[in-house]
Design a protein around this motif. Sequence first.
Motif, PDB file in Angstrom:
ATOM      1  N   PHE A 141       0.815  -1.219   0.000  1.00 41.06           N
ATOM      2  CA  PHE A 141       0.000   0.000   0.000  1.00 41.06           C
ATOM      3  C   PHE A 141       0.853   1.275   0.000  1.00 41.06           C
ATOM      4  O   PHE A 141       0.682   2.164  -0.847  1.00 41.06           O
ATOM      5  CB  PHE A 141      -0.951  -0.011   1.198  1.00 41.06           C
ATOM      6  CG  PHE A 141      -1.753   1.246   1.360  1.00 41.06           C
ATOM      7  CD1 PHE A 141      -2.863   1.480   0.548  1.00 41.06           C
ATOM      8  CD2 PHE A 141      -1.395   2.223   2.279  1.00 41.06           C
ATOM      9  CE1 PHE A 141      -3.596   2.660   0.674  1.00 41.06           C
ATOM     10  CE2 PHE A 141      -2.119   3.393   2.400  1.00 41.06           C
ATOM     11  CZ  PHE A 141      -3.231   3.606   1.600  1.00 41.06           C
ATOM     12  N   PHE A 142       1.771   1.340   0.971  1.00 39.05           N
ATOM     13  CA  PHE A 142       2.495   2.619   1.142  1.00 39.05           C
ATOM     14  C   PHE A 142       3.475   2.883  -0.005  1.00 39.05           C
ATOM     15  O   PHE A 142       3.678   4.026  -0.407  1.00 39.05           O
ATOM     16  CB  PHE A 142       3.188   2.648   2.509  1.00 39.05           C
ATOM     17  CG  PHE A 142       2.211   2.836   3.628  1.00 39.05           C
ATOM     18  CD1 PHE A 142       1.695   4.089   3.914  1.00 39.05           C
ATOM     19  CD2 PHE A 142       1.759   1.762   4.376  1.00 39.05           C
ATOM     20  CE1 PHE A 142       0.773   4.279   4.932  1.00 39.05           C
ATOM     21  CE2 PHE A 142       0.838   1.931   5.389  1.00 39.05           C
ATOM     22  CZ  PHE A 142       0.338   3.195   5.671  1.00 39.05           C
ATOM     23  N   LEU A 143       4.040   1.800  -0.531  1.00 42.74           N
ATOM     24  CA  LEU A 143       4.973   1.948  -1.651  1.00 42.74           C
ATOM     25  C   LEU A 143       4.227   2.441  -2.894  1.00 42.74           C
ATOM     26  O   LEU A 143       4.676   3.344  -3.610  1.00 42.74           O
ATOM     27  CB  LEU A 143       5.596   0.577  -1.943  1.00 42.74           C
ATOM     28  CG  LEU A 143       6.994   0.567  -2.521  1.00 42.74           C
ATOM     29  CD1 LEU A 143       7.963   1.224  -1.550  1.00 42.74           C
ATOM     30  CD2 LEU A 143       7.437  -0.892  -2.768  1.00 42.74           C
ATOM     31  N   THR A 144       3.050   1.896  -3.092  1.00 42.53           N
ATOM     32  CA  THR A 144       2.240   2.271  -4.257  1.00 42.53           C
ATOM     33  C   THR A 144       1.728   3.704  -4.110  1.00 42.53           C
ATOM     34  O   THR A 144       1.784   4.512  -5.037  1.00 42.53           O
ATOM     35  CB  THR A 144       1.038   1.310  -4.406  1.00 42.53           C
ATOM     36  OG1 THR A 144       1.492  -0.006  -4.160  1.00 42.53           O
ATOM     37  CG2 THR A 144       0.408   1.387  -5.776  1.00 42.53           C
ATOM     38  N   ARG A 145       1.234   4.001  -2.868  1.00 42.01           N
ATOM     39  CA  ARG A 145       0.692   5.333  -2.638  1.00 42.01           C
ATOM     40  C   ARG A 145       1.758   6.396  -2.825  1.00 42.01           C
ATOM     41  O   ARG A 145       1.491   7.512  -3.281  1.00 42.01           O
ATOM     42  CB  ARG A 145       0.082   5.410  -1.230  1.00 42.01           C
ATOM     43  CG  ARG A 145      -0.799   6.614  -1.021  1.00 42.01           C
ATOM     44  CD  ARG A 145      -1.321   6.718   0.394  1.00 42.01           C
ATOM     45  NE  ARG A 145      -0.293   7.160   1.329  1.00 42.01           N
ATOM     46  CZ  ARG A 145      -0.569   7.692   2.527  1.00 42.01           C
ATOM     47  NH1 ARG A 145      -1.818   7.810   2.924  1.00 42.01           N
ATOM     48  NH2 ARG A 145       0.410   8.062   3.325  1.00 42.01           N
ATOM     49  N   MET A 161      -9.750  15.139  -4.702  1.00 42.78           N
ATOM     50  CA  MET A 161     -10.016  15.138  -3.254  1.00 42.78           C
ATOM     51  C   MET A 161     -10.621  13.801  -2.813  1.00 42.78           C
ATOM     52  O   MET A 161     -10.297  13.289  -1.740  1.00 42.78           O
ATOM     53  CB  MET A 161     -10.947  16.301  -2.895  1.00 42.78           C
ATOM     54  CG  MET A 161     -10.216  17.653  -2.902  1.00 42.78           C
ATOM     55  SD  MET A 161     -11.329  19.068  -2.947  1.00 42.78           S
ATOM     56  CE  MET A 161     -11.891  19.148  -1.275  1.00 42.78           C
ATOM     57  N   GLU A 162     -11.463  13.241  -3.628  1.00 39.87           N
ATOM     58  CA  GLU A 162     -12.049  11.933  -3.285  1.00 39.87           C
ATOM     59  C   GLU A 162     -10.944  10.877  -3.149  1.00 39.87           C
ATOM     60  O   GLU A 162     -10.923  10.080  -2.213  1.00 39.87           O
ATOM     61  CB  GLU A 162     -13.041  11.493  -4.374  1.00 39.87           C
ATOM     62  CG  GLU A 162     -14.395  12.127  -4.221  1.00 39.87           C
ATOM     63  CD  GLU A 162     -15.281  11.882  -5.443  1.00 39.87           C
ATOM     64  OE1 GLU A 162     -14.867  11.130  -6.349  1.00 39.87           O
ATOM     65  OE2 GLU A 162     -16.377  12.461  -5.482  1.00 39.87           O
ATOM     66  N   CYS A 163     -10.033  10.924  -4.167  1.00 35.59           N
ATOM     67  CA  CYS A 163      -8.948   9.925  -4.151  1.00 35.59           C
ATOM     68  C   CYS A 163      -8.028  10.121  -2.938  1.00 35.59           C
ATOM     69  O   CYS A 163      -7.663   9.166  -2.252  1.00 35.59           O
ATOM     70  CB  CYS A 163      -8.159  10.044  -5.457  1.00 35.59           C
ATOM     71  SG  CYS A 163      -6.865   8.789  -5.589  1.00 35.59           S
ATOM     72  N   VAL A 164      -7.685  11.403  -2.682  1.00 33.04           N
ATOM     73  CA  VAL A 164      -6.794  11.695  -1.534  1.00 33.04           C
ATOM     74  C   VAL A 164      -7.465  11.256  -0.228  1.00 33.04           C
ATOM     75  O   VAL A 164      -6.835  10.609   0.632  1.00 33.04           O
ATOM     76  CB  VAL A 164      -6.429  13.192  -1.502  1.00 33.04           C
ATOM     77  CG1 VAL A 164      -5.777  13.574  -0.185  1.00 33.04           C
ATOM     78  CG2 VAL A 164      -5.521  13.530  -2.673  1.00 33.04           C
ATOM     79  N   ALA A 165      -8.757  11.604  -0.087  1.00 31.04           N
ATOM     80  CA  ALA A 165      -9.474  11.224   1.139  1.00 31.04           C
ATOM     81  C   ALA A 165      -9.463   9.697   1.306  1.00 31.04           C
ATOM     82  O   ALA A 165      -9.265   9.171   2.410  1.00 31.04           O
ATOM     83  CB  ALA A 165     -10.908  11.740   1.077  1.00 31.04           C
ATOM     84  N   GLU A 170      -7.486   4.894   4.052  1.00 34.76           N
ATOM     85  CA  GLU A 170      -6.952   3.528   3.968  1.00 34.76           C
ATOM     86  C   GLU A 170      -5.692   3.347   4.814  1.00 34.76           C
ATOM     87  O   GLU A 170      -5.413   2.257   5.313  1.00 34.76           O
ATOM     88  CB  GLU A 170      -6.621   3.173   2.509  1.00 34.76           C
ATOM     89  CG  GLU A 170      -7.821   2.759   1.684  1.00 34.76           C
ATOM     90  CD  GLU A 170      -8.440   1.454   2.138  1.00 34.76           C
ATOM     91  OE1 GLU A 170      -7.718   0.451   2.255  1.00 34.76           O
ATOM     92  OE2 GLU A 170      -9.668   1.439   2.398  1.00 34.76           O
ATOM     93  N   ALA A 171      -4.915   4.420   4.951  1.00 30.88           N
ATOM     94  CA  ALA A 171      -3.657   4.321   5.711  1.00 30.88           C
ATOM     95  C   ALA A 171      -3.905   4.066   7.190  1.00 30.88           C
ATOM     96  O   ALA A 171      -3.022   3.613   7.920  1.00 30.88           O
ATOM     97  CB  ALA A 171      -2.825   5.577   5.530  1.00 30.88           C
ATOM     98  N   MET A 192       1.552   6.439  11.097  1.00 29.75           N
ATOM     99  CA  MET A 192       2.174   7.768  11.262  1.00 29.75           C
ATOM    100  C   MET A 192       2.213   8.521   9.925  1.00 29.75           C
ATOM    101  O   MET A 192       2.189   9.749   9.874  1.00 29.75           O
ATOM    102  CB  MET A 192       3.606   7.605  11.766  1.00 29.75           C
ATOM    103  CG  MET A 192       3.695   7.097  13.186  1.00 29.75           C
ATOM    104  SD  MET A 192       3.571   8.401  14.385  1.00 29.75           S
ATOM    105  CE  MET A 192       5.217   9.084  14.284  1.00 29.75           C
ATOM    106  N   ALA A 193       2.293   7.780   8.809  1.00 27.98           N
ATOM    107  CA  ALA A 193       2.433   8.410   7.492  1.00 27.98           C
ATOM    108  C   ALA A 193       1.090   8.618   6.803  1.00 27.98           C
ATOM    109  O   ALA A 193       1.041   8.975   5.622  1.00 27.98           O
ATOM    110  CB  ALA A 193       3.335   7.549   6.620  1.00 27.98           C
ATOM    111  N   ALA A 194      -0.011   8.431   7.575  1.00 26.62           N
ATOM    112  CA  ALA A 194      -1.340   8.460   6.947  1.00 26.62           C
ATOM    113  C   ALA A 194      -1.593   9.765   6.179  1.00 26.62           C
ATOM    114  O   ALA A 194      -2.131   9.756   5.076  1.00 26.62           O
ATOM    115  CB  ALA A 194      -2.401   8.261   8.026  1.00 26.62           C
TER     116      ALA A 194
END
Lengths: 578, 582
Positions: free
Chosen positions: B67-71, B89-93, B98-99, B103-105
């Motif tokens: 997840f985090f690598l892709t994001r 904004m929808e995608c960012v939200a 999902e995070a 801490m990196a959410a």
Amino acid sequence: MKLIIKQYLESLKEREELDAILPDLLSQMGLNVFSRPGRGSRQYGVDVAAVGSIDGGPIKVYLFSIKSGNLNRAAWDGDSNQSLRPSLNEILDVYIPNHLPSEHRDKDIVICICVGGDIQEQVRPQVEGYTNENKRDGLVFEEWNGDKLAELIEKYFLREDLLPKDARPKLRKSLALLDEPEASFRHFSDLITSLSSVEQIIDKQRIMSVRQIYICLWVLFTWSRDEDNLESAYLSSERALLYAWELSKESFTKGSKTDKSIQLAFTAILNLYQLISIQYLSEKILPHTDKRDGLSSAVRSSSPLDVNLKLFDVLGRLAIAGIWSHWNGQMFGKDDKERQEQCLQEIQVITQAIKNLISNNPTLFMPFKDDQTIDISIALLFLSFEDSNENDMAAWLSEILNRSIFSYECDGHFPCILRSYRALLEHPKHGNKDYREEVTSGSILYPTIALWAALLKKEELYVRVRKAKANHFMHCNFQLWYPDETSERHLYTNSDAHGFVLSNVPVDLPVKECLEIIWNECENEEYFNNLSSQKNGLWPLILVACRHYRIPVTPQFTLGYREANKGVDAKIKENEHV
Amino acid sequence: MNDLRLTLLEAQRDGNFLEVVVQSARGEKDNREHVTEELIALHNAGEIDLIDQFIRLHNKKNTGPDFFLTRNLFEKALPHLNAPIQKVMECVAHLVKEAGQDMAANWTLNSFIEHCVADPSRANEALSLIKNDPDQWGDFISPIIVAGTRDDLKYYFAETVNLASHEKIEIRKRAVYALGRINYQHNSELLNEAIDCLEKVVARESDDHLLGNSIKSICSICRPDHSKSGRAIEILNEALAKGGDLALHAASEEFGFNINELPEDLIDIIMHYLMRVNPNNKGTLDNIDYGVLKLLERDDPNSGIEFLENLLLANAESLTLKSFDSAIHGILGSKTNILNKIITRWLLKGDRVLCEGIREILHSIHGNDLVVELDTSELSQAESMQYMFIARKTIGYLFFKPVTCASIIISLMRQTNDLDLVKELGSLLFDPLLLNYSGSLYEYLKSQVDNESGETKTVILSSLREFDSYLEGLKSVGRIPEMFSSQDHRDAHARHLNQLFSEPYKEAMKNSIVNLICTKSLLLYGRKSINYFQHPTSGPQRTELELKNHGTEVEFPRQEHLDPFGLDYMLRLFRAEKQRIT
């Protein structure tokens, strides 16, 4: 079996030890022992003298001169006044002409050279030369060596038809397991039980049983001594003593010849019990009581429970030995000042040893088990014989109370009523209130402390027990035990529960009132005074039974304080009157 | 069209676009940047809809790409993407949600800020969306304000102030938070307005979270400009006085992470209120822990020591030094040797929580016991009668560190000329220390004899002699089989110990690193294990593994076996002892 007995005979170290067994053997063989070994020198060379017929032969007089172990050159004719040849000369020159009872003068005489081991080959020619030269009509010499004695012991004490079927294996097992004293003791106590299960109406059987117990205990003791582990012998001697009393007690109120024989046989067991106890204490315990942590470390266990159990056990044994010394002192009376002095010395040594034991082994400042109060009570009783011990007694009790309460408050190893070792290992289950109350639902410890605080006039200590009851032990039945009408039947064999308890000992009352209630119960019933050992002046036997079977020490033993108080009260009144 | 583009387009068709993106971006940094550039190009050319692809990314263990690598690839691309703001904004939200609690959410929001900065109309459009539907887009207030103020400071600042009095509390919370994130570019007028706004907020509001955001914002405003601290103190005071755990947590964050940038008077206020920390709030305690560490690292660590001490004393029943592992690390690693100072100071005070704190510090040292030299400046305040108090407290709390105990006692002996006191202190070396520990302690004392002089040396020697004679006594007892416990009891005890240790052992093994790095294999016989591994080129390879003994040694106090109650009683007594107030 013969080998076992032979080994036992060979290892009898002192002449007195062989002396002790022989009269019983002769009696059992049907001979009449008319001279028994006394203390000090022999009676003109004769250690034991008996008359009678052996194996249906003619009636003869048997004069025994005894030597322990093997007979070597030195023992035959050395410098020592214990050498055999001079003793035989004395028999020939002095005893037979001048001291042989007149009723036996017309009988043939057999002088028996009695040795626990063998006559060594190096000295045999001299012995044979001597006997050939001195034998004459009506006087012969016989060699009673270890083999012969073993044969006679087996024949007259331990013959198959004289012993219960499974007794021999039990003795063998108890000897084989000396390294595991509890197992050894278990087998030996089974042996005692089976030897004792006789119809007591038949006196002959009773004598036989007591003598069998005696000889078996001797065998066990000598083997234990060789193994350097007297534990089984100690426990077995206590059990033997108590069972022997059960078998003998009726004879102590009668005066027949058989009764006297039974009395003698019991006394022999009592002496052997004391010998084992003294040897155990003097070799294993007394040399180390003055060393800090010495005996605690000797337990060699990583479990503090083991240390605690063992040390309280040792304390009880020391105290019992002290009580017997005190009793011996009373028995010897003023006539035997030397023995009385010896007893006094023993008492002093044991008193100091108990004090050292407690101060150098601090585990004795708190029992893990409530029933260790029995050992505490016996120790207190012994220490109370001397007024100067009172402050030490009070200080010890005070520390016991301190630690017990503190430990209870902080959920430590507080004293509990659990008895199983496994359950004790898991004690305490921290934070479980129900468990805490369950394992302290009864106690003899705290009322015993209160009782002694009252006796020693330590009001502050008594009040602390009262506070402990109010603050922590309202759920606990403070109790004291007294004998009842069934105690005489069960005390010495632990065949059933007996006695009664004074429940809820009123420590909330003032000292005097509480003490009166405790003492009133002593007076109300005569069961204590009717106990056969008490009636016959053998009151330490009750304490041996208490220690051995874990029965609380009855407050009757403290009645002396009441008498003393009465004396003081009377004096005060007298002074007031003046 | 290059190969990567073809691959990505194919992946889009095949429905495994994100997996292929991550796969392609593995390896060198340049590689990732290259992939990002291709993604931007494909998206802006209309070949691929990245927003549509990344909104399908889910944070599920063991399924789909990491997840985090892709994001992270999306975050790198976002500032350069052209897309309708609402869709972005929808995608960012979605990606922030999902995070989860990571801490990196919120890191994606930083990319969103850059996305808005790249085209100022985006911030404006986004702000309109928020105003129209604050419930849905409230979380974007702060990033939009941050982005907007970079283009038009006054406009977006004014919008923020307005939102700070919005009817919906969730909007007010975020607006107040945003006030602290704006770059005011040293605009004094706006800074004063921001402080005015915060003053009104703390006066008006009672919500704990909102007050916490006020605290963070006022601290944020003061960090670069200490001249504002006068008014900030009032705001902090009021917010912390009114606020609860969340406000305190916000203050702890400032204390923990920004303590070196904050004005001292603000730190004092924060420290004052941190005394009432809720010990159940581990996060808050962790923040305090970091702050204390930074205080202890200062040239003068006294304020850190005093704060820690007061904090522990104020929460003696509920807090222990165990919660402050960074501070413990700082104390042990200090170049100014504050450990000796703390030990001396806290033993002299004698409070349970402080003395247990010392124990906690010393227990975190592995290997040999620490040799402590008491701090003379702290000790100079002590009367000689307090020396015994310190010595007994030392034994009460540090009994299981015998060498440390002895070093403290010897250190006390050195500091006094009172011969009777030296002897009294020295008696503790024998009983209870040597009586219980005859290994490392005995060696330490023997080695210490040569370093000492005068009465101290004499007393140590005498303790050693006394102990030798004690040991002689024990040896002379020899073997008494009658004293041994029975075989039954020994077996029962062994079983009991086995049960006692097997559960904790199993528990410990669950978290053991051995389990992570090794596989277990049981050898029933022998001393060596021989295995064959299949080598790709040279076939089966024989390896031989020889077993080695592995063990650890712990010295157990002798009295634990002989008189555990007596030992426990004495230690409790020493710990409970109070100083006589004259």
